[in-house]
Design an enzyme around this catalytic site. Structure first.
Site, PDB file in Angstrom:
ATOM      1  N   ALA A 124      -9.402   6.005   2.067  1.00  0.00           N
ATOM      2  CA  ALA A 124      -8.568   6.718   1.096  1.00  0.00           C
ATOM      3  C   ALA A 124      -7.166   6.119   1.087  1.00  0.00           C
ATOM      4  O   ALA A 124      -6.713   5.512   2.062  1.00  0.00           O
ATOM      5  CB  ALA A 124      -8.508   8.198   1.449  1.00  0.00           C
ATOM      6  N   MET A 125      -6.467   6.305  -0.039  1.00  0.00           N
ATOM      7  CA  MET A 125      -5.154   5.655  -0.198  1.00  0.00           C
ATOM      8  C   MET A 125      -4.108   6.190   0.780  1.00  0.00           C
ATOM      9  O   MET A 125      -3.091   5.551   1.004  1.00  0.00           O
ATOM     10  CB  MET A 125      -4.668   5.802  -1.638  1.00  0.00           C
ATOM     11  N   ARG A 126      -4.368   7.347   1.388  1.00  0.00           N
ATOM     12  CA  ARG A 126      -3.400   7.870   2.355  1.00  0.00           C
ATOM     13  C   ARG A 126      -3.475   7.101   3.675  1.00  0.00           C
ATOM     14  O   ARG A 126      -2.586   7.206   4.509  1.00  0.00           O
ATOM     15  CB  ARG A 126      -3.641   9.364   2.586  1.00  0.00           C
ATOM     16  N   TYR A 127      -4.570   6.335   3.861  1.00  0.00           N
ATOM     17  CA  TYR A 127      -4.726   5.576   5.102  1.00  0.00           C
ATOM     18  C   TYR A 127      -4.329   4.114   4.949  1.00  0.00           C
ATOM     19  O   TYR A 127      -3.828   3.505   5.882  1.00  0.00           O
ATOM     20  CB  TYR A 127      -6.183   5.643   5.583  1.00  0.00           C
ATOM     21  N   THR A 128      -4.607   3.537   3.795  1.00  0.00           N
ATOM     22  CA  THR A 128      -4.375   2.094   3.630  1.00  0.00           C
ATOM     23  C   THR A 128      -2.922   1.799   3.267  1.00  0.00           C
ATOM     24  O   THR A 128      -2.198   2.659   2.760  1.00  0.00           O
ATOM     25  CB  THR A 128      -5.289   1.515   2.538  1.00  0.00           C
TER      26      THR A 128
END
Length: 755
Positions: A124-128
């Protein structure tokens, strides 16, 4: 006012539903085509991709910057420029970061950005975290130099570029796909150096034909190392029309008797390949393969091992089958459909595409040069004013100290412009040093030289072309790399037939008097010892392999082919052939042969005619069979047998009157079908009335012994006895001894099986 709109009595606008829906759908279609699905020829980007790249540049996420959370970027994109779903926007960003999806990735990702096995397995974009790759400079470096037009964002609070000032045709370098309304695009990626060289070539020779361009651009260049096996003629046609198909194939090598897959086609998952091959193995459609395993790792991103059953397995044939039945060979649609510089969608051939892009690039460079020239002229204008101020510094200081409105006074006294006066008033005290006059003159000299160069470039198309070529060469040297997709010529892939996939066990096909058949394993079966239905008995047997076709001949001369492996086992009593095929009414089954397609087969009717053919001439997929042997009136099929040696075998024929004739089978013609030639001379009138006919036939060699059965009696003919019955084909033959003329059958005892 629109003629389709009418005003009602109460002042309400009215429009026909048909007109309204047509206009609404047309507006939606044009929006999808122009602002969503198709890339722009100039920068090769769709709006969402352009907005992501621009937003990242505005956030300062250049290649040298620190990584920032992808959610930060996506928030900026959808909040400022792209009011759509964050998931779709993030997926577009991920695609630009995957080296296995983009030939030249634009986004530099940190974290889980998916894998070739599952491109959508990204975190998810919150991790990358992400930033721009150095390649993005090709799209962004000239953005703030007056090179492109700007338009308001969706809420009118900001501006965004209509197109990015690409320094190379990114539309071909990274390609793209999309589905609009009534049209689609599928543009494969290409090699940067080849495309750059083609652009340079077209700048020198703008009228060059596509054939010359195709000598430079050899074909698409995918991110994987798989082979492009599309013929050169088809690639040329693809570039000529802007539409076509491509075929990519996995590469493999042989190592210690095993097949090692070293690369897969573009967008093909190794996990799916394993699944497809394993499924064939489970269904027993790949008996020559015993194991498959995935040995891929960081050093070998693609290493799939296929283990053949033995060293005798033809690995190239196995791979040809897998290419035909799995995604190890993949077809790609190609459709060079894009938004051109006229802002309209169009399918373009390679020459039109590159020429239009060069027009876009030329216009971009002109705008950049003009923008810089305007800046230089503005600066020179200010420097002229500053120089006047330095030459009259005391007067300038006096005016500033004593005048209430110094700007008009400066303009009046020194005949300078408002801009120059403003620049003088903005001077700092430290800039009043005497050295400043020297630096102004030096700057003037430098800017004048640059101005002259820019004016020469803008007024000379040849100089401008040279500059564009120089810049393209520099970018190709910095960002280019070797071709990854080799172009090779390969044979068409071919799947194994059902017969080839079957195990090749020896079988004996048995036919009974009443037309029942069965298949026994092995060649050492005694058909006469098997059980038969009441009133039925053994008629004939043929030896072959389980992966071959058994061909049955009926009394009318028609041939019917059935796969040997589908026949019932000899453990039972078999099944009637008429249950599987549709012979003519009253026809009986008289013979069976089995063997390779090119095996010689001898066919004869009891009218005394016959010929030699091939088994492939007897094969038919129809239930009604195939007419092969033409039987004269009153006759029927008597004999069908595979030949062991056409050049040396002899035909032994005996009529019902006890006449025997022996001659070489080579005297009979080779035919695909027909009546054949005379074997033994029997008058046609006697055949029609069944007064005389051929009673028995056998195939022998010169050293074989023949036993003639007549009722309960039998007569042995040794090789030395056979000479008496030798004669030319078509003769009447010599009579057998009395008591042995009413022949039932002939048996042959081969020399090597005697005793």
């Amino acid at each position: 006012m629109n003629e389709n709109i009418t005003i009602s009595e109460d002042g309400v606008e009215q429009i026909a539903l048909k007109v309204y829906t047509q206009q609404a759908y047309l507006n939606y279609s044009m929006y999808v085509i122009n602002d969503r699905a198709l890339p722009n020829l100039g920068d090769g980007l769709k709006p969402v991709q352009r907005r992501i790249i621009y937003a990242m540049s505005e956030l300062g996420l250049k290649q040298t910057a620190k990584f920032k959370k992808s959610a930060r970027t996506i928030g900026d994109v959808i909040g400022k420029f792209h009011p759509h779903g964050d998931a779709a926007c993030y997926e577009a960003m991920v695609l630009m970061a995957q080296p296995f999806s983009y030939r030249y990735p634009i986004v530099d990702g940190q974290g889980n950005w998916g894998s070739p096995d599952d491109p959508k397995s990204f975190a998810a974009m919150r991790y990358t975290e992400s930033r721009l790759q150095k390649y993005s400079e090709l799209l962004l470096s000239e953005l703030g130099q007056g090179t492109v037009d700007w338009r308001p964002n969706f809420d009118g609070t900001l501006e965004e570029p209509e197109v990015l000032p690409a320094r190379l045709p990114n539309v071909l370098l990274n390609g793209g796909s999309g589905i609009a309304v009534g049209m689609a695009t599928d543009i494969p990626p290409h090699n940067l150096i080849e495309i750059a060289n083609a652009c340079i070539y077209l700048l020198d020779k703008p009228k060059a034909p596509i054939s010359e361009i195709c000598r430079i651009i050899r074909g698409p260049d995918f991110p994987t190392d798989a082979e492009l096996v599309t013929p050169k003629e088809e690639i040329f046609e693809l570039y000529r029309t802007g539409k076509g198909t491509l075929k990519a194939r996995a590469t493999y090598l042989k190592e210690n008797g095993e097949i090692i897959l070293t690369s897969l086609p573009y967008q093909v998952s190794g996990a799916k390949i394993l699944e497809q091959i394993a499924a064939q193995m489970q269904k027993k459609k790949l008996p020559m393969v015993v194991d498959i395993r995935d040995e891929s790792d960081h050093e070998n991103p693609t290493r799939i091992v296929i283990v053949p059953k033995s060293n005798r397995v033809d690995t190239d044939a196995v791979m040809s089958h897998l290419f035909a039945t799995t995604d190890l060979e993949k077809n790609y649609r190609v459709n060079f459909n894009m938004i051109g510089i006229n802002k309209r969608p169009q399918v373009k051939d390679i020459a039109t595409l590159l020429k239009e892009w060069l027009q876009f690039r030329t216009l971009t460079v002109k705008k950049r040069l003009q923008y810089r020239l305007d800046k230089i002229l503005d600066r020179l204008h200010i420097l002229d004013g500053l120089l006047i101020a330095y030459l009259n510094i005391d007067e300038v200081i006096r005016i500033i100290r004593q005048e209430d409105k110094p700007k008009p006074a400066l303009i009046k006294n020194f005949k300078i412009t408002d801009v120059q006066a403003e620049a003088i008033l903005n001077l700092r005290l430290r800039q009043l040093a005497k050295l400043e006059e020297i630096s102004i003159k030096a700057e003037q000299k430098e800017l004048n030289a640059e101005r002259k160069t820019l004016e020469q470039l803008l007024t000379s198309s040849a100089r401008l072309k040279t500059l564009i070529k120089k810049e393209i060469k520099a970018d190709a040297a910095e960002f280019g790399d070797e071709r990854r997709t080799p172009l090779v010529t390969r044979e068409e892939s071919k799947a194994f037939s059902e017969a080839e996939l079957m195990s090749t066990e020896p079988v004996t096909i048995i036919l009974s008097d009443r037309g029942w058949t069965r298949s026994a394993k092995g060649h050492d079966v005694d058909p006469t010892s098997l059980q038969y239905k009441s009133g039925d008995s053994f008629k004939i047997a043929a030896k072959g392999k389980s992966n071959q076709l058994a061909v049955f001949m009926d009394s009318t001369g028609r041939a019917y082919s059935l796969p040997a492996h589908t026949l019932p086992s000899a453990r039972g009593q078999g099944e009637p052939i008429s249950g599987r095929v549709s012979p003519p009414s009253g026809a009986t089954f008289e013979g069976v042969v089995i063997g390779e397609d090119d095996s010689d087969v001898f066919l004869a009717s009891d009218a005394g005619y016959g010929f030699v053919g091939k088994i492939r001439d007897l094969i038919s997929n129809k239930k009604s069979g195939k007419a092969v042997l033409r039987c004269p009136k009153g006759s029927k099929t008597l004999f069908t047998s595979v030949l062991e040696d056409y050049d040396s075998e002899l035909i032994v024929s005996v009529s019902n009157e006890g006449r025997m004739l022996i001659f070489p089978i080579a005297e009979l013609p080779r035919l695909a079908k027909g009546k054949g030639n005379k074997i033994i001379n029997i008058p046609a009138s006697r055949v029609a009335e069944r007064l005389e006919f051929l009673a028995a036939i056998a195939l022998v060699s010169v050293n074989d012994t023949i036993t003639v059965y007549a009722g309960r009696r039998h007569h042995n003919l040794k090789p030395s006895d056979l000479a008496h019955y030798r004669g030319d084909r078509g003769r009447r033959g010599n009579k057998l001894p009395r008591g042995f003329r009413n022949v039932d059958r002939i048996e042959v005892l081969k020399k090597n099986s005697a005793g």
